[in-house]
Design a protein around this motif. Structure first.
Motif, PDB file in Angstrom:
ATOM      1  N   GLN A 130      -6.199 -42.538   7.930  1.00 62.91           N
ATOM      2  CA  GLN A 130      -6.812 -43.687   7.808  1.00 62.91           C
ATOM      3  C   GLN A 130      -7.400 -44.201   6.529  1.00 62.91           C
ATOM      4  OE1 GLN A 130     -10.664 -44.215   9.894  1.00 62.91           O
ATOM      5  NE2 GLN A 130      -9.902 -46.460  10.831  1.00 62.91           N
ATOM      6  N   ILE A 131      -6.948 -45.126   5.778  1.00 69.50           N
ATOM      7  CA  ILE A 131      -7.516 -45.562   4.764  1.00 69.50           C
ATOM      8  C   ILE A 131      -8.201 -46.699   4.891  1.00 69.50           C
ATOM      9  CG2 ILE A 131      -6.896 -45.974   2.222  1.00 69.50           C
ATOM     10  CD1 ILE A 131      -4.191 -44.643   2.824  1.00 69.50           C
ATOM     11  N   ARG A 132      -9.450 -46.971   4.378  1.00 68.87           N
ATOM     12  CA  ARG A 132     -10.187 -48.328   4.464  1.00 68.87           C
ATOM     13  C   ARG A 132     -10.687 -48.832   3.060  1.00 68.87           C
ATOM     14  NH1 ARG A 132     -13.933 -48.493   9.552  1.00 68.87           N
ATOM     15  NH2 ARG A 132     -12.631 -50.162  10.094  1.00 68.87           N
ATOM     16  N   GLY A 133     -10.827 -50.014   3.020  1.00 70.69           N
ATOM     17  CA  GLY A 133     -11.273 -50.478   1.611  1.00 70.69           C
ATOM     18  C   GLY A 133     -11.309 -52.078   1.639  1.00 70.69           C
ATOM     19  N   GLU A 134     -10.863 -52.610   0.694  1.00 76.18           N
ATOM     20  CA  GLU A 134     -10.794 -54.041   0.248  1.00 76.18           C
ATOM     21  C   GLU A 134      -9.624 -54.438  -0.629  1.00 76.18           C
ATOM     22  OE1 GLU A 134     -14.534 -54.929  -1.644  1.00 76.18           O
ATOM     23  OE2 GLU A 134     -15.849 -54.593  -0.036  1.00 76.18           O
ATOM     24  N   GLU A 135      -9.055 -55.419  -0.214  1.00 76.46           N
ATOM     25  CA  GLU A 135      -7.877 -56.126  -0.932  1.00 76.46           C
ATOM     26  C   GLU A 135      -6.948 -54.940  -0.952  1.00 76.46           C
ATOM     27  OE1 GLU A 135      -9.127 -58.015  -4.462  1.00 76.46           O
ATOM     28  OE2 GLU A 135     -10.974 -58.986  -3.310  1.00 76.46           O
ATOM     29  N   LEU A 136      -6.630 -54.074   0.081  1.00 77.07           N
ATOM     30  CA  LEU A 136      -5.671 -53.049   0.040  1.00 77.07           C
ATOM     31  C   LEU A 136      -4.024 -53.826   0.202  1.00 77.07           C
ATOM     32  CD1 LEU A 136      -7.342 -50.356   2.263  1.00 77.07           C
ATOM     33  CD2 LEU A 136      -7.281 -50.377  -0.208  1.00 77.07           C
ATOM     34  N   ARG A 137      -3.276 -53.245  -0.672  1.00 79.46           N
ATOM     35  CA  ARG A 137      -1.983 -53.657  -0.550  1.00 79.46           C
ATOM     36  C   ARG A 137      -0.807 -52.644  -1.146  1.00 79.46           C
ATOM     37  NH1 ARG A 137      -0.096 -55.429  -5.581  1.00 79.46           N
ATOM     38  NH2 ARG A 137      -1.699 -55.305  -7.145  1.00 79.46           N
ATOM     39  N   ILE A 138       0.492 -52.822  -0.495  1.00 77.08           N
ATOM     40  CA  ILE A 138       1.509 -51.978  -0.823  1.00 77.08           C
ATOM     41  C   ILE A 138       1.898 -52.627  -2.386  1.00 77.08           C
ATOM     42  CG2 ILE A 138       3.718 -51.096  -0.048  1.00 77.08           C
ATOM     43  CD1 ILE A 138       2.956 -51.365   2.638  1.00 77.08           C
ATOM     44  N   VAL A 139       2.043 -51.241  -3.134  1.00 81.59           N
ATOM     45  CA  VAL A 139       2.477 -51.715  -4.358  1.00 81.59           C
ATOM     46  C   VAL A 139       4.211 -51.201  -4.450  1.00 81.59           C
ATOM     47  CG1 VAL A 139       2.585 -50.950  -6.813  1.00 81.59           C
ATOM     48  CG2 VAL A 139       0.515 -51.586  -5.625  1.00 81.59           C
ATOM     49  N   HIS A 140       4.361 -49.699  -3.680  1.00 82.20           N
ATOM     50  CA  HIS A 140       5.611 -49.337  -3.759  1.00 82.20           C
ATOM     51  C   HIS A 140       5.725 -48.440  -2.356  1.00 82.20           C
ATOM     52  CE1 HIS A 140       9.081 -47.379  -5.163  1.00 82.20           C
ATOM     53  NE2 HIS A 140       8.594 -46.295  -4.556  1.00 82.20           N
ATOM     54  N   LEU A 141       6.945 -48.772  -1.706  1.00 83.24           N
ATOM     55  CA  LEU A 141       7.125 -47.798  -0.497  1.00 83.24           C
ATOM     56  C   LEU A 141       8.586 -47.551  -0.619  1.00 83.24           C
ATOM     57  CD1 LEU A 141       6.563 -46.815   2.542  1.00 83.24           C
ATOM     58  CD2 LEU A 141       7.015 -48.983   3.341  1.00 83.24           C
ATOM     59  N   ASP A 142       9.031 -45.973  -0.469  1.00 81.43           N
ATOM     60  CA  ASP A 142      10.352 -45.521  -0.203  1.00 81.43           C
ATOM     61  C   ASP A 142      10.279 -44.690   0.999  1.00 81.43           C
ATOM     62  OD1 ASP A 142      12.625 -43.733  -0.459  1.00 81.43           O
ATOM     63  OD2 ASP A 142      12.470 -43.891  -2.779  1.00 81.43           O
ATOM     64  N   VAL A 143      10.864 -45.318   1.914  1.00 83.19           N
ATOM     65  CA  VAL A 143      10.759 -44.762   3.215  1.00 83.19           C
ATOM     66  C   VAL A 143      11.592 -43.433   3.234  1.00 83.19           C
ATOM     67  CG1 VAL A 143      11.559 -44.988   5.818  1.00 83.19           C
ATOM     68  CG2 VAL A 143      10.444 -46.908   4.341  1.00 83.19           C
ATOM     69  N   ASP A 144      12.693 -43.270   2.536  1.00 84.11           N
ATOM     70  CA  ASP A 144      13.578 -42.249   2.622  1.00 84.11           C
ATOM     71  C   ASP A 144      13.079 -40.957   1.824  1.00 84.11           C
ATOM     72  OD1 ASP A 144      15.710 -43.530   3.862  1.00 84.11           O
ATOM     73  OD2 ASP A 144      16.505 -44.141   1.870  1.00 84.11           O
ATOM     74  N   LYS A 145      12.114 -41.346   0.698  1.00 82.14           N
ATOM     75  CA  LYS A 145      11.598 -40.087   0.320  1.00 82.14           C
ATOM     76  C   LYS A 145      10.007 -39.939   0.674  1.00 82.14           C
ATOM     77  CE  LYS A 145      14.087 -40.433  -3.956  1.00 82.14           C
ATOM     78  NZ  LYS A 145      14.111 -40.878  -5.533  1.00 82.14           N
ATOM     79  N   GLY A 146       9.498 -40.776   1.494  1.00 81.50           N
ATOM     80  CA  GLY A 146       8.266 -40.565   1.903  1.00 81.50           C
ATOM     81  C   GLY A 146       7.152 -41.021   1.051  1.00 81.50           C
ATOM     82  N   LEU A 147       7.336 -41.701   0.057  1.00 82.40           N
ATOM     83  CA  LEU A 147       6.384 -42.272  -1.048  1.00 82.40           C
ATOM     84  C   LEU A 147       5.688 -43.448  -0.713  1.00 82.40           C
ATOM     85  CD1 LEU A 147       8.641 -41.134  -4.084  1.00 82.40           C
ATOM     86  CD2 LEU A 147       6.942 -39.569  -2.864  1.00 82.40           C
ATOM     87  N   LEU A 148       4.455 -43.651  -0.937  1.00 78.39           N
ATOM     88  CA  LEU A 148       3.792 -44.509  -0.855  1.00 78.39           C
ATOM     89  C   LEU A 148       2.744 -45.092  -1.756  1.00 78.39           C
ATOM     90  CD1 LEU A 148       2.790 -47.379   0.978  1.00 78.39           C
ATOM     91  CD2 LEU A 148       1.398 -45.664   2.212  1.00 78.39           C
ATOM     92  N   THR A 149       2.441 -46.146  -2.496  1.00 79.76           N
ATOM     93  CA  THR A 149       1.687 -46.448  -3.407  1.00 79.76           C
ATOM     94  C   THR A 149       0.803 -47.578  -3.150  1.00 79.76           C
ATOM     95  OG1 THR A 149       3.053 -45.366  -5.183  1.00 79.76           O
ATOM     96  CG2 THR A 149       1.173 -47.104  -5.950  1.00 79.76           C
ATOM     97  N   LEU A 150      -0.333 -47.626  -2.950  1.00 79.66           N
ATOM     98  CA  LEU A 150      -1.382 -48.568  -2.751  1.00 79.66           C
ATOM     99  C   LEU A 150      -2.286 -48.808  -3.823  1.00 79.66           C
ATOM    100  CD1 LEU A 150      -2.701 -47.224   0.904  1.00 79.66           C
ATOM    101  CD2 LEU A 150      -0.908 -48.875   0.480  1.00 79.66           C
TER     102      LEU A 150
END
Length: 98
Positions: free
Chosen positions: A53-73
């Motif tokens: 669980q990630i909580r904060g303000e103005e969180l948004r997805i910058v990059h998502l690669d489902v196949d490689k399991g990578l996420l940048t917020l």
């Protein structure tokens, strides 16, 4: 997978879960299975080591690669909390059926 830092290069073994945060404004995550829920204040991310669980303000997805399991917020990160997948399911069912 390799991650470059200011001083050197690190190799991340495939399947390892890694969280990298820069100045509480940008997060990179590996071994992401799914994103269960998200909005500007909260993300629930299912990883290889449980639900994060990630909580904060103005969180948004910058990059998502489902196949490689990578996420940048990006956004202002205030809290990070892990729950085991099974424990999260029991808590949800407990709330429903008490």
């Amino acid at each position: 997978m390799q991650i470059q830092t200011d001083s050197s290069m690190y190799t991340i073994p495939s399947g390892d879960h890694v969280v990298t945060m820069r100045n509480r404004k940008r997060m990179d995550l590996t071994s992401v299975k799914t994103i269960d829920r998200f909005d500007q204040e909260e993300f629930l991310v299912r990883t290889s080591l449980g639900v994060l669980q990630i909580r904060g303000e103005e969180l948004r997805i910058v990059h998502l690669d489902v196949d490689k399991g990578l996420l940048t917020l990006e956004g202002t990160v205030q809290t990070l909390q892990y729950d085991d997948e099974e424990a999260g399911s029991r808590n949800f069912l407990h709330k429903l059926f008490g």
